[in-house]
Design an enzyme around this catalytic site. Structure first.
Site, PDB file in Angstrom:
ATOM      1  N   SER A 154      -9.708  16.548  -2.808  1.00  0.00           N
ATOM      2  CA  SER A 154      -8.466  16.762  -2.013  1.00  0.00           C
ATOM      3  C   SER A 154      -7.750  17.882  -2.830  1.00  0.00           C
ATOM      4  O   SER A 154      -8.221  18.229  -3.880  1.00  0.00           O
ATOM      5  CB  SER A 154      -7.499  15.416  -2.521  1.00  0.00           C
ATOM      6  OG  SER A 154      -6.243  15.697  -1.933  1.00  0.00           O
ATOM      7  N   TYR A 167      -4.055   8.181  -6.858  1.00  0.00           N
ATOM      8  CA  TYR A 167      -5.075   8.826  -5.760  1.00  0.00           C
ATOM      9  C   TYR A 167      -5.261  10.152  -6.840  1.00  0.00           C
ATOM     10  O   TYR A 167      -6.570  10.605  -6.748  1.00  0.00           O
ATOM     11  CB  TYR A 167      -4.244   9.026  -4.794  1.00  0.00           C
ATOM     12  CG  TYR A 167      -4.800   9.804  -3.651  1.00  0.00           C
ATOM     13  CD1 TYR A 167      -5.655   9.326  -2.868  1.00  0.00           C
ATOM     14  CD2 TYR A 167      -4.480  11.010  -3.521  1.00  0.00           C
ATOM     15  CE1 TYR A 167      -6.584   9.860  -1.745  1.00  0.00           C
ATOM     16  CE2 TYR A 167      -5.199  11.959  -2.629  1.00  0.00           C
ATOM     17  CZ  TYR A 167      -6.201  11.138  -1.821  1.00  0.00           C
ATOM     18  OH  TYR A 167      -6.832  11.917  -0.696  1.00  0.00           O
TER      19      TYR A 167
HETATM   20  C1  BGC Z   1      -3.888  12.833   1.127  1.00  0.00           C
HETATM   21  C2  BGC Z   1      -3.070  12.894   2.528  1.00  0.00           C
HETATM   22  C3  BGC Z   1      -2.078  14.131   2.289  1.00  0.00           C
HETATM   23  C4  BGC Z   1      -3.017  15.580   1.903  1.00  0.00           C
HETATM   24  C5  BGC Z   1      -2.166  16.702   1.591  1.00  0.00           C
HETATM   25  C6  BGC Z   1      -4.687  14.226   0.997  1.00  0.00           C
HETATM   26  O1  BGC Z   1      -5.662  14.074   0.013  1.00  0.00           O
HETATM   27  O2  BGC Z   1      -4.872  11.681   1.577  1.00  0.00           O
HETATM   28  O3  BGC Z   1      -2.419  11.921   2.548  1.00  0.00           O
HETATM   29  O4  BGC Z   1      -1.541  14.490   3.409  1.00  0.00           O
HETATM   30  O5  BGC Z   1      -3.807  15.062   0.743  1.00  0.00           O
HETATM   31  O6  BGC Z   1      -1.111  16.354   0.683  1.00  0.00           O
END
Ligand code: BGC
Length: 269
Positions: A154, A167
């Site tokens: 991410s 996360y």
């Molecule tokens: C998350 C999303 C978020 C995006 C940008 C992703 O890794 O799961 O919820 O919109 O990152 O912030």
């Protein structure tokens, strides 16, 4: 159309919805046989739906239920897939979820759940994939590489995210796990990389796009001024899985419309 992943078998975890479903469709369209993994009995119907779309588009695959945070289930999934298809060529380590909370109120359960699926799940699947790649070695009728792993990370492997510490920690962990094993197995011709999506329009971030106000606020974070689609990630996954990227090892490929370009500095600073 040239099918760059012909004769290859791909396991895509968490493929019953969102980015995983998009990646499964893109890999299948490029000729891969796709194993559409989903976690529990309740996700079988949406996984079947993805498989139906794959087949309707001329592709092939199966669905497979396995909770990637459970070691015995992951070991069994890889054994079953190798038994059915002979080997595995591509792992897309995609399964991931959020359980957001202010840090002072975050429960150990919320912490463990996110780390268990997002980080431990990627460890378990990568380990089983690497064992199979080492066993088979390079087979040039399939690919120049002995196998490929694509971790779904991410933008939050580098962007801190208040209210989402579990996360962000899982994604930061993926970054150095990925780079460490890419370094460890490159000499065995195993290619390991990550895709780092920005905001992709899926159920995980619905609250960030399902009203015009939310979408306007979100777009202030995206220089390219559009939300991403699963296909944007699918296209990147096809490239990283194919021999077109044969010299690419251990990278974090940001597919984010510029979200990591510090858009707050466009007119400030
Ligand atoms: C998350 C999303 C978020 C995006 C940008 C992703 O890794 O799961 O919820 O919109 O990152 O912030």
């Amino acid at each position: 159309m040239e099918k760059k992943l012909q004769n290859q078998v791909a396991i895509i975890t968490g493929a019953s919805s969102g980015i995983g479903a998009g990646v499964a469709k893109s890999l299948a369209a490029s000729g891969a046989t796709v194993v559409i993994n989903h976690p529990v009995a309740a996700t079988k119907a949406p996984a079947d739906e993805v498989l139906n779309e794959v087949i309707a588009a001329g592709g092939q695959g199966i669905t497979y239920q396995c909770d990637v945070s459970k070691e015995s289930e992951v070991v069994t999934m890889f054994a079953d897939v190798v038994k059915q298809f002979g080997t595995v060529d591509i792992l897309v380590n995609n399964a991931g979820l959020q359980r957001d909370a202010p840090f002072d109120q975050m429960t150990l359960e919320q912490w463990n759940f996110v780390i268990g699926v997002n980080l431990t799940g990627q460890f378990l699947c990568a380990r089983e994939a690497i064992k199979e790649y080492l066993r088979r070695g390079v087979d040039l009728t399939r690919s120049k590489a002995a196998g490929k792993i694509i971790h779904m990370s991410s933008v939050h492997e580098v962007i801190p995210w208040a209210g989402h510490a579990n996360y962000a920690a899982s994604k930061g962990g993926i970054m150095l796990m990925m780079k460490s094993i890419a370094q460890e197995y490159a000499h065995k011709k195993i290619r390991i990389n990550s895709i780092c999506p920005g905001a992709i329009q899926t159920p995980i971030n619905r609250q960030a796009w399902d009203t015009p106000e939310a979408m306007d606020a979100l777009l202030t974070l995206i220089p390219y001024k559009r939300i991403g689609q699963p296909e944007d990630i699918g296209n990147a996954a096809v490239w990283l899985a194919s021999d077109d990227s044969d010299y690419v090892n251990g990278i974090s490929l940001f597919v984010d419309g510029g979200m990591t370009l510090y858009p707050g500095f466009t007119t400030n600073g």
